[in-house]
Scaffold this motif. Structure first.
Motif, PDB file in Angstrom:
ATOM      1  N   HIS A   1     -39.261  33.039  49.719  1.00  0.00           N
ATOM      2  CA  HIS A   1     -38.160  33.489  48.824  1.00  0.00           C
ATOM      3  C   HIS A   1     -37.725  33.995  48.054  1.00  0.00           C
ATOM      4  O   HIS A   1     -36.726  34.457  47.671  1.00  0.00           O
ATOM      5  N   ILE A   2     -38.242  35.376  48.090  1.00  0.00           N
ATOM      6  CA  ILE A   2     -37.551  37.015  48.216  1.00  0.00           C
ATOM      7  C   ILE A   2     -36.649  36.975  48.835  1.00  0.00           C
ATOM      8  O   ILE A   2     -35.447  37.225  47.661  1.00  0.00           O
ATOM      9  N   ILE A   3     -36.008  36.621  49.916  1.00  0.00           N
ATOM     10  CA  ILE A   3     -35.318  36.843  50.457  1.00  0.00           C
ATOM     11  C   ILE A   3     -34.419  35.913  50.000  1.00  0.00           C
ATOM     12  O   ILE A   3     -33.524  36.089  49.927  1.00  0.00           O
ATOM     13  N   PHE A   4     -34.706  34.663  49.405  1.00  0.00           N
ATOM     14  CA  PHE A   4     -33.346  33.472  49.384  1.00  0.00           C
ATOM     15  C   PHE A   4     -32.959  34.059  48.410  1.00  0.00           C
ATOM     16  O   PHE A   4     -32.264  33.585  47.376  1.00  0.00           O
ATOM     17  N   VAL A   5     -33.960  33.961  47.166  1.00  0.00           N
ATOM     18  CA  VAL A   5     -33.889  34.740  46.263  1.00  0.00           C
ATOM     19  C   VAL A   5     -33.221  35.799  45.971  1.00  0.00           C
ATOM     20  O   VAL A   5     -32.142  36.072  44.892  1.00  0.00           O
ATOM     21  N   GLY A   6     -32.644  37.113  46.341  1.00  0.00           N
ATOM     22  CA  GLY A   6     -32.044  38.250  46.220  1.00  0.00           C
ATOM     23  C   GLY A   6     -30.776  37.414  46.963  1.00  0.00           C
ATOM     24  O   GLY A   6     -29.539  38.093  46.715  1.00  0.00           O
ATOM     25  N   LYS A   7     -30.799  36.564  47.915  1.00  0.00           N
ATOM     26  CA  LYS A   7     -29.180  35.949  48.472  1.00  0.00           C
ATOM     27  C   LYS A   7     -28.820  34.966  46.798  1.00  0.00           C
ATOM     28  O   LYS A   7     -27.798  35.066  46.579  1.00  0.00           O
ATOM     29  N   PHE A   8     -29.679  33.668  46.361  1.00  0.00           N
ATOM     30  CA  PHE A   8     -28.970  32.716  45.102  1.00  0.00           C
ATOM     31  C   PHE A   8     -28.993  34.003  44.330  1.00  0.00           C
ATOM     32  O   PHE A   8     -27.830  33.155  43.164  1.00  0.00           O
ATOM     33  N   ALA A   9     -29.488  34.856  44.180  1.00  0.00           N
ATOM     34  CA  ALA A   9     -29.708  35.258  42.541  1.00  0.00           C
ATOM     35  C   ALA A   9     -27.901  35.854  41.656  1.00  0.00           C
ATOM     36  O   ALA A   9     -27.888  35.881  40.719  1.00  0.00           O
ATOM     37  N   VAL A  10     -27.405  36.428  43.190  1.00  0.00           N
ATOM     38  CA  VAL A  10     -26.057  36.533  42.472  1.00  0.00           C
ATOM     39  C   VAL A  10     -24.790  36.421  42.196  1.00  0.00           C
ATOM     40  O   VAL A  10     -23.577  36.362  41.628  1.00  0.00           O
ATOM     41  N   LEU A  11     -24.668  34.663  42.937  1.00  0.00           N
ATOM     42  CA  LEU A  11     -24.482  33.556  42.597  1.00  0.00           C
ATOM     43  C   LEU A  11     -24.332  32.726  41.775  1.00  0.00           C
ATOM     44  O   LEU A  11     -23.522  31.986  41.530  1.00  0.00           O
ATOM     45  N   HIS A  12     -25.645  32.251  40.895  1.00  0.00           N
ATOM     46  CA  HIS A  12     -25.872  31.138  40.259  1.00  0.00           C
ATOM     47  C   HIS A  12     -26.269  31.853  38.710  1.00  0.00           C
ATOM     48  O   HIS A  12     -27.276  32.796  38.436  1.00  0.00           O
ATOM     49  N   SER A  13     -26.155  30.890  37.627  1.00  0.00           N
ATOM     50  CA  SER A  13     -27.215  30.994  36.333  1.00  0.00           C
ATOM     51  C   SER A  13     -28.597  31.801  36.976  1.00  0.00           C
ATOM     52  O   SER A  13     -29.245  31.066  37.326  1.00  0.00           O
ATOM     53  N   THR A  14     -29.152  32.699  36.205  1.00  0.00           N
ATOM     54  CA  THR A  14     -30.860  32.951  36.316  1.00  0.00           C
ATOM     55  C   THR A  14     -31.860  32.248  35.843  1.00  0.00           C
ATOM     56  O   THR A  14     -32.451  31.722  36.124  1.00  0.00           O
ATOM     57  N   VAL A  15     -30.885  32.054  34.500  1.00  0.00           N
ATOM     58  CA  VAL A  15     -32.264  31.073  33.749  1.00  0.00           C
ATOM     59  C   VAL A  15     -32.159  29.530  34.551  1.00  0.00           C
ATOM     60  O   VAL A  15     -33.030  29.368  34.273  1.00  0.00           O
ATOM     61  N   TRP A  16     -31.330  29.159  35.012  1.00  0.00           N
ATOM     62  CA  TRP A  16     -31.252  28.023  35.351  1.00  0.00           C
ATOM     63  C   TRP A  16     -32.153  27.684  36.907  1.00  0.00           C
ATOM     64  O   TRP A  16     -32.515  26.552  37.730  1.00  0.00           O
ATOM     65  N   LEU A  17     -31.915  28.868  37.607  1.00  0.00           N
ATOM     66  CA  LEU A  17     -32.516  28.952  38.982  1.00  0.00           C
ATOM     67  C   LEU A  17     -33.774  29.225  38.668  1.00  0.00           C
ATOM     68  O   LEU A  17     -34.893  28.566  39.932  1.00  0.00           O
ATOM     69  N   VAL A  18     -34.575  29.538  38.314  1.00  0.00           N
ATOM     70  CA  VAL A  18     -35.395  29.747  37.524  1.00  0.00           C
ATOM     71  C   VAL A  18     -36.555  28.716  37.197  1.00  0.00           C
ATOM     72  O   VAL A  18     -37.048  28.527  37.538  1.00  0.00           O
ATOM     73  N   THR A  19     -35.992  27.931  36.499  1.00  0.00           N
ATOM     74  CA  THR A  19     -35.795  26.537  35.809  1.00  0.00           C
ATOM     75  C   THR A  19     -35.904  26.311  36.541  1.00  0.00           C
ATOM     76  O   THR A  19     -37.014  25.064  36.429  1.00  0.00           O
ATOM     77  N   VAL A  20     -34.772  25.222  37.497  1.00  0.00           N
ATOM     78  CA  VAL A  20     -34.825  25.000  38.325  1.00  0.00           C
ATOM     79  C   VAL A  20     -36.554  24.630  39.827  1.00  0.00           C
ATOM     80  O   VAL A  20     -36.810  23.734  40.256  1.00  0.00           O
ATOM     81  N   GLN A  21     -36.467  25.772  40.030  1.00  0.00           N
ATOM     82  CA  GLN A  21     -37.689  26.125  40.688  1.00  0.00           C
ATOM     83  C   GLN A  21     -38.850  26.241  40.836  1.00  0.00           C
ATOM     84  O   GLN A  21     -39.565  25.521  41.188  1.00  0.00           O
ATOM     85  N   ILE A  22     -38.542  26.436  39.327  1.00  0.00           N
ATOM     86  CA  ILE A  22     -40.477  25.893  38.532  1.00  0.00           C
ATOM     87  C   ILE A  22     -40.816  24.547  37.920  1.00  0.00           C
ATOM     88  O   ILE A  22     -41.239  24.288  38.539  1.00  0.00           O
ATOM     89  N   ALA A  23     -39.622  23.898  37.758  1.00  0.00           N
ATOM     90  CA  ALA A  23     -39.407  22.213  37.653  1.00  0.00           C
ATOM     91  C   ALA A  23     -40.011  21.474  39.450  1.00  0.00           C
ATOM     92  O   ALA A  23     -40.878  20.525  39.463  1.00  0.00           O
TER      93      ALA A  23
END
Length: 213
Positions: A164-186
Motif C-alpha cells: 500500500h505504501i509503495i503504490f501510494v507513493g506511485k499514485f499520490a503525485v498523479l491524482h487528487s489526494t482527497v479523492w484517492l483517499v476517499t475511494v480507497q477508504i470506501a
C-alpha cells in the motif's frame, strides 16, 4: 529555512504523527473486536470514515477521474488486506505484538521497492530494516516456533501495508489526494461489508459500545 525545506519537514512530521496515532489504535481495536467481529468492525469504521471524506471531497468533484477511481480501488484492496489481517490477527495475539509486527512494513517497503524498481536502497534504510528484523526475532522469544497464528496473520498485514505504501507513493503525485483517499477508504468499507455478510452472518449487528473505537 527555504520553502522546499519547510515542505520536507512538514511531510516528515506528518508521517511521524500518523505513526503515533496509528500506534494508539491497537489497544482500542483489540477491545472493540471483543464486541463486534473484525470485518463488521472494519465495515462500520471505514464506512463512517468514507462518509466524512465524501463531505471533504464533493466540493472537489471536478478533480475526480476514472484513473483516480481505479488507483483508489487498487489501494483500497491493499488497505483492506492489511486491516483484515491485522484485525483478525488481534484475536490471537497481543496488541503490542500486533503493533510491532505491523511496523515491519518498514522492512518490506525497501525490499519490494528494490524488486520493483531494481534500485538498491540507501545504507540507512538497510540498517533500519535489519534492526527491525532482529527486533522481530527477539519479540518471538528467540524462536520463530513461538509465533502463533495471530502473529503470522499480522505479518501478512505488514506485507499488505508495505505494498500500500509503495503504490501510494506511485499514485499520490498523479491524482487528487482527497479523492484517492476517499475511494480507497470506501473500498475497504465495501469489501469488509461483503466479507462480514459471508463470514460473520448473524453476528455483525452494530454495538453502540464500539462508537469510541
Amino acid at each position: 529555512m527555504t520553502k522546499k525545506s519547510c515542505k520536507y519537514v512538514f511531510a516528515d512530521v506528518s508521517l511521524l504523527a500518523v505513526a503515533a496515532i496509528w500506534g494508539l489504535t491497537f489497544v482500542t481495536v483489540k477491545n472493540a473486536i471483543v464486541l463486534l467481529p473484525p470485518f463488521a468492525f472494519n465495515f462500520y469504521r471505514f464506512g463512517l470514515a468514507a462518509l466524512v471524506m465524501l463531505l471533504v471531497a464533493i466540493p472537489q468533484r471536478h478533480r475526480i477521474e476514472l484513473t483516480t477511481v481505479k488507483a483508489g480501488f487498487l489501494l483500497g484492496i491493499f488497505l483492506f488486506a492489511g486491516y483484515s489481517f491485522q484485525t483478525v490477527g488481534l484475536f490471537y495475539t497481543s496488541a503490542s505484538n500486533t503493533g510491532f509486527i505491523t511496523g515491519l512494513s518498514v522492512v518490506c517497503v525497501p525490499l519490494f521497492s528494490t524488486l520493483i524498481s531494481k534500485a538498491w536502497p540507501g545504507m540507512g534504510v538497510v540498517i533500519g530494516a535489519v534492526s527491525a528484523t532482529i527486533g522481530l526475532f527477539f519479540i518471538s522469544g528467540g524462536s520463530v516456533s513461538n509465533f502463533n497464528i495471530g502473529d503470522f496473520l499480522v505479518l501478512f498485514c505488514a506485507i499488505s501495508f508495505a505494498l500500500h505504501i509503495i503504490f501510494v507513493g506511485k499514485f499520490a503525485v498523479l491524482h487528487s489526494t482527497v479523492w484517492l483517499v476517499t475511494v480507497q477508504i470506501a473500498t475497504v468499507s465495501l469489501l469488509s461489508g461483503i466479507s462480514t455478510l459471508f463470514l460473520e452472518a448473524g453476528n455483525n449487528t452494530f454495538v453502540s459500545a464500539v462508537w469510541p473505537a
